[in-house]
Design a protein around this motif. Sequence first.
Motif, short mmCIF file in Angstrom:
data_model
loop_
_atom_site.label_atom_id
_atom_site.label_comp_id
_atom_site.label_asym_id
_atom_site.label_seq_id
_atom_site.Cartn_x
_atom_site.Cartn_y
_atom_site.Cartn_z
N GLU A 57 -0.61 71.54 22.58
CA GLU A 57 -1.32 72.52 22.37
C GLU A 57 -1.30 73.64 23.47
OE1 GLU A 57 -6.09 73.19 21.05
OE2 GLU A 57 -5.35 71.34 21.85
N HIS A 58 -0.87 73.49 24.71
CA HIS A 58 -0.86 74.55 25.66
C HIS A 58 0.70 74.74 26.35
CE1 HIS A 58 -5.18 74.84 25.26
NE2 HIS A 58 -5.18 73.77 25.27
N ILE A 59 1.34 75.59 26.25
CA ILE A 59 2.61 75.93 26.63
C ILE A 59 2.88 76.91 27.46
CG2 ILE A 59 3.43 74.46 24.66
CD1 ILE A 59 4.65 76.95 23.43
N LEU A 60 3.83 76.80 28.23
CA LEU A 60 4.05 78.09 29.19
C LEU A 60 4.82 79.31 28.29
CD1 LEU A 60 5.68 76.10 32.20
CD2 LEU A 60 3.37 77.13 32.10
N THR A 61 4.71 80.39 28.76
CA THR A 61 5.12 81.83 28.30
C THR A 61 6.52 82.21 29.04
OG1 THR A 61 3.77 83.07 28.97
CG2 THR A 61 3.02 81.96 27.09
#
Length: 403
Positions: A57-61
Amino acid sequence: MDTDSDVSELDPKELSEALLYDKFACQLGYVEEPETPLTAETFPSKSGGRPAWLNPEHILTAADVTCGNCEQPMNLLLQLYTPEDQPAEAFHRTVYVFCCKKGGCVKLDWTKSFKVYRSQLPRENPYYAPPVDLDDENENENIKAVEQFTAKSFKAPTKCVICGLGGSKFCGGCGLTAYCCREHQTLDWDKCRHKEFCNKTLKTDEQETVDNLRSSHIFLEKEIVSEPEGKDKDEEEEESQAAFFKENNPGEQSDSKALVLAGDEHEEDTEVAVDDVFLQFQLKIQQNPDQVMRYDRVEYNMPEREPLWVQANYKPESIPECDRCHAPRTFEFQILSTLLNFIGIGHVAVNSLDWGSLFVYTCKENCTLGKDFFAQEVLWKQDFSQDGMQLGRKKMQPIISPT
C-alpha cells in the motif's frame, strides 16, 4: 535439517562436515534464475528487476531514490527478505538497496548514488495471512485463522512501468501508463515502443517485447538463495595444528608463525609487501567464488562481526546511529563485485559501474517505522586498492567518515 536427529547416527564423514558450520556462520548469497515470478507475496530476496514491495500500500517514489549527481531515479540493485524475531514489528522485514546505473555518477561521488531503505511488518498485518507453524500446539487454530484471513482492500499505488517506483505521471495519450518521472516517460515513448502501441490492445508477443524493452533499462532480475559458509581447508588445518599444540604443550603460548601452513610463510617487511586485507579477502572469496553477497547480521547474543574488507585503509571512521531511535547501526550484509556479472553491466566502457564491496549497516533495534513506512539506512563503499591489486607496497589513505 532434521533438528531431532541424533548426531551419533552420523557417520564420521557426515559428522566432520556438520561440524564445519559455525552456529554464527555467515550466510553466502548466490544468484539463480527464478523458477516462478518473484512477487511480494513470495517474500523474495533478489537482485535487480522492479521492487517487490513488502508493504503493497505504501511504496517509495523517485524523490526518495534520486541520484544526487545526475538527478535521475536510481534502480533497485538488490532487496533481501530478512525477517527477525525481535521486535514483533520486524516479523516481516525487507532491506532495499538502490543504485544509480551510471558508473560515472558512482565514480564522481558514490555517497550520492546509493540509497538503502528498511521496510517491515508485524506477523499480524492487513496484507498477508499469518504463517502456520506446524510445531505449534495451536496449529489447528492457526490454520483456521489463515483460512478466514481476508487481505485489506485498498487502492494500489500506481507504479512506473520502467522501474517500479511510485508513478504520479501518466501518458497524455492513453492516460493509463504510469511513470515516476519525465525521463522514464520519454524513454518508454521513444525506446520501448509505447509511441507505437499507445491506446492499442497488445498481442501476447507484442506485450512480451515491450516488457523486455522496459526491463532492459534496469538491472537484470535474479533470485538470491543462501547457504551457510563452511570453514575452508586452510582454516581447518590451522585449527587442527593449534589444538594439537595445545594438547601436547599445556600452559605454553603457541607461536602463531609456527601454525602457518607449509608454503604459506612470508616475511613481514619486504619490498613486495602486499595489502594483507586484500589477500585475506581473496583467500576467503576463492573458497566460494560464485558468491555475490555475505550476510552477517549482528543480533541478540552474537559476538561483534567484522565485514570482509577489500582493503585496509578506506574504512568508515564511525557509522552514524539510527536517526529515528538513536540506537547503533550494525553491519548486516555486504554486496560483492561478483554481482555485476549477473545484472547486465558491461565492463568494457570506461565509466561502467564498479565497486569492490558495498557494506550495509542497519538499526540494531529494528525500530518502529510508524507512518513513515520506510527507514533510511547506511551504505559504505570500498574499491579494490591499486596496491592490493598489483601486490605492491601500499600507501596510507585518509579514512573518511560517512555523510
